[in-house]
Design an enzyme around this catalytic site. Sequence first.
Site, PDB file in Angstrom:
ATOM      1  N   GLU A 161      -7.368   6.137   7.626  1.00 38.29           N
ATOM      2  CA  GLU A 161      -6.586   6.488   8.766  1.00 38.29           C
ATOM      3  C   GLU A 161      -7.018   7.890   9.111  1.00 38.29           C
ATOM      4  O   GLU A 161      -6.230   8.961   9.301  1.00 38.29           O
ATOM      5  CB  GLU A 161      -5.009   6.290   8.435  1.00 38.29           C
ATOM      6  CG  GLU A 161      -4.607   5.033   8.499  1.00 38.29           C
ATOM      7  CD  GLU A 161      -3.055   4.821   8.137  1.00 38.29           C
ATOM      8  OE1 GLU A 161      -2.418   5.769   8.189  1.00 38.29           O
ATOM      9  OE2 GLU A 161      -2.827   3.547   8.263  1.00 38.29           O
ATOM     10  N   GLU A 266      -4.561  -5.483   6.601  1.00 37.87           N
ATOM     11  CA  GLU A 266      -2.984  -5.463   6.518  1.00 37.87           C
ATOM     12  C   GLU A 266      -2.499  -6.022   7.757  1.00 37.87           C
ATOM     13  O   GLU A 266      -1.647  -5.659   8.435  1.00 37.87           O
ATOM     14  CB  GLU A 266      -2.828  -3.940   6.783  1.00 37.87           C
ATOM     15  CG  GLU A 266      -3.372  -2.829   5.700  1.00 37.87           C
ATOM     16  CD  GLU A 266      -2.975  -1.474   5.869  1.00 37.87           C
ATOM     17  OE1 GLU A 266      -1.830  -1.033   6.412  1.00 37.87           O
ATOM     18  OE2 GLU A 266      -3.512  -0.657   5.119  1.00 37.87           O
TER      19      GLU A 266
HETATM   20  O1  9MR Z   1       3.600  -0.934   3.590  1.00 39.43           O
HETATM   21  C1  9MR Z   1       4.120   0.414   3.160  1.00 39.43           C
HETATM   22  C2  9MR Z   1       5.241   0.838   3.137  1.00 39.43           C
HETATM   23  O2  9MR Z   1       5.991   0.216   2.091  1.00 39.43           O
HETATM   24  C3  9MR Z   1       5.169   2.464   3.024  1.00 39.43           C
HETATM   25  O3  9MR Z   1       6.563   2.665   2.922  1.00 39.43           O
HETATM   26  C4  9MR Z   1       4.330   2.959   3.969  1.00 39.43           C
HETATM   27  C5  9MR Z   1       4.464   4.499   3.485  1.00 39.43           C
HETATM   28  O4  9MR Z   1       3.260   5.196   3.946  1.00 39.43           O
HETATM   29  O5  9MR Z   1       3.212   2.646   3.722  1.00 39.43           O
HETATM   30  C6  9MR Z   1       3.126   1.196   4.254  1.00 39.43           C
HETATM   31  O6  9MR Z   1       1.789   0.772   4.268  1.00 39.43           O
HETATM   32  C7  9MR Z   1       0.778   1.325   4.996  1.00 39.43           C
HETATM   33  C8  9MR Z   1      -0.522   1.561   4.591  1.00 39.43           C
HETATM   34  O7  9MR Z   1      -0.553   2.073   3.299  1.00 39.43           O
HETATM   35  C9  9MR Z   1      -1.644   2.068   5.153  1.00 39.43           C
HETATM   36  N1  9MR Z   1      -1.590   1.618   6.491  1.00 39.43           N
HETATM   37  C10 9MR Z   1      -0.178   1.386   7.378  1.00 39.43           C
HETATM   38  C11 9MR Z   1       0.855   0.595   6.369  1.00 39.43           C
HETATM   39  C12 9MR Z   1       1.914   0.270   7.046  1.00 39.43           C
HETATM   40  O8  9MR Z   1       2.770   1.702   7.284  1.00 39.43           O
END
Ligand code: 9MR
Length: 375
Positions: A161, A266
């Site tokens: 990102e 994802e």
């Molecule tokens: O699914 C993840 C969630 O449990 C966390 O709280 C969150 C915190 O940053 O991150 C989520 O996963 C993210 C991923 O690492 C990167 N792309 C976006 C995803 C959804 O937020």
Amino acid sequence: MKLLTSSLLLAVTGSLIIGCNASKKTTSTTSSIPSLRDAYKKDFLIGTALNNSQIEQRDSAANSLIIHQFSAATPENIMKAQIIHPEWDRYNFDLADKLVDFGKKNDIKITAHTLIWHSQLPNFMRNIKSADSVKMYFENHITTVASRYDGKVYSWDVVNEALNEDGTLRNSIFLQKLGPDYIVEAFRLAQKAAPNTKLYYNDYNIEQPKKRAGAIEIIKKIKAAGVRIDGVGIQGHWNMNDVPLDKVEESIKEFSALGVEVMFTELDLSALPNPRGRNNSADISNTAAYNEAINPYTKEFPDSAQQKLAKGYEDLFKLFLKYKKNVSRVTFWGVDDAQSWLNDFPVRGRTNHALLFDRKLQPKQAFYSLINLKK
Ligand code: 9MR
């Protein structure tokens, strides 16, 4: 739970039957839940994100489901810097080591997630102001973590990102302190630390033209510097009523023309109204307020909605199959609806239904539509 237990029993009785009666074996295996990883084994890997409880194998039904359905896995949180590198010179490898063992034992390829990301940074990074210290963190973190898992994980999301929606670089601490070449440098360090691991750039909304152009620029720049990048991950956080199929197809073509693998890393299709219209940011700071009208499926997920979800996934998988030479993996962001981050994003406390398995771990219509595509 019940269905899984019975499918396990079937698998066991099925194998007992094999020796004496081959036709019974066929009956038993077809009546158990089919496996996505098997159905797509000649096409691409089928992955899931795993949370702490799943990595620790606390629920045996969930564990059997994961092993049966998925050929790839990404840790949802435990390899993010905040967790794996909590203090300047202290690392916490316990759960990541467990995940690596789990993958090895069950032939599940692990994509480690993620080395360099502006979010979920260790708390100590908040107090760091000097460029030299950020550089030192950057080098130590990548080198220590990536070398420990070299050849043990299949791949790394090296940078996550880094882009704004308009395709420019996000104004992260890394851009501010290290300058625009930090992405190339992250891949250079990862390449050195993990010569036997695939290296990817990962982001959301990079199927959208402007952001996609930014991702293409990043990939070209890494390659021009003589540094290795093996693939690009389009995250795929979309809404079941608004899947950007044309843009996904254009992206597969444009990214593969650069000579990198394309992955959907994802994937989830929110089944709930988006309070921000078509703005589909996965930026976790971008939240909205709760109201009941935007939480319609708290008691049940009706058939009409099941069908929309199934259609969204089916359309996408038809496209993935059309480009199976270029698409190397499709990973769902979670195993079942209870786990999904979309229950709390962009609005806290909703009941979302974005994945293939429901809260009781039962396969939904969307699951069968993907299985049927391969029949
Ligand atoms: O699914 C993840 C969630 O449990 C966390 O709280 C969150 C915190 O940053 O991150 C989520 O996963 C993210 C991923 O690492 C990167 N792309 C976006 C995803 C959804 O937020």
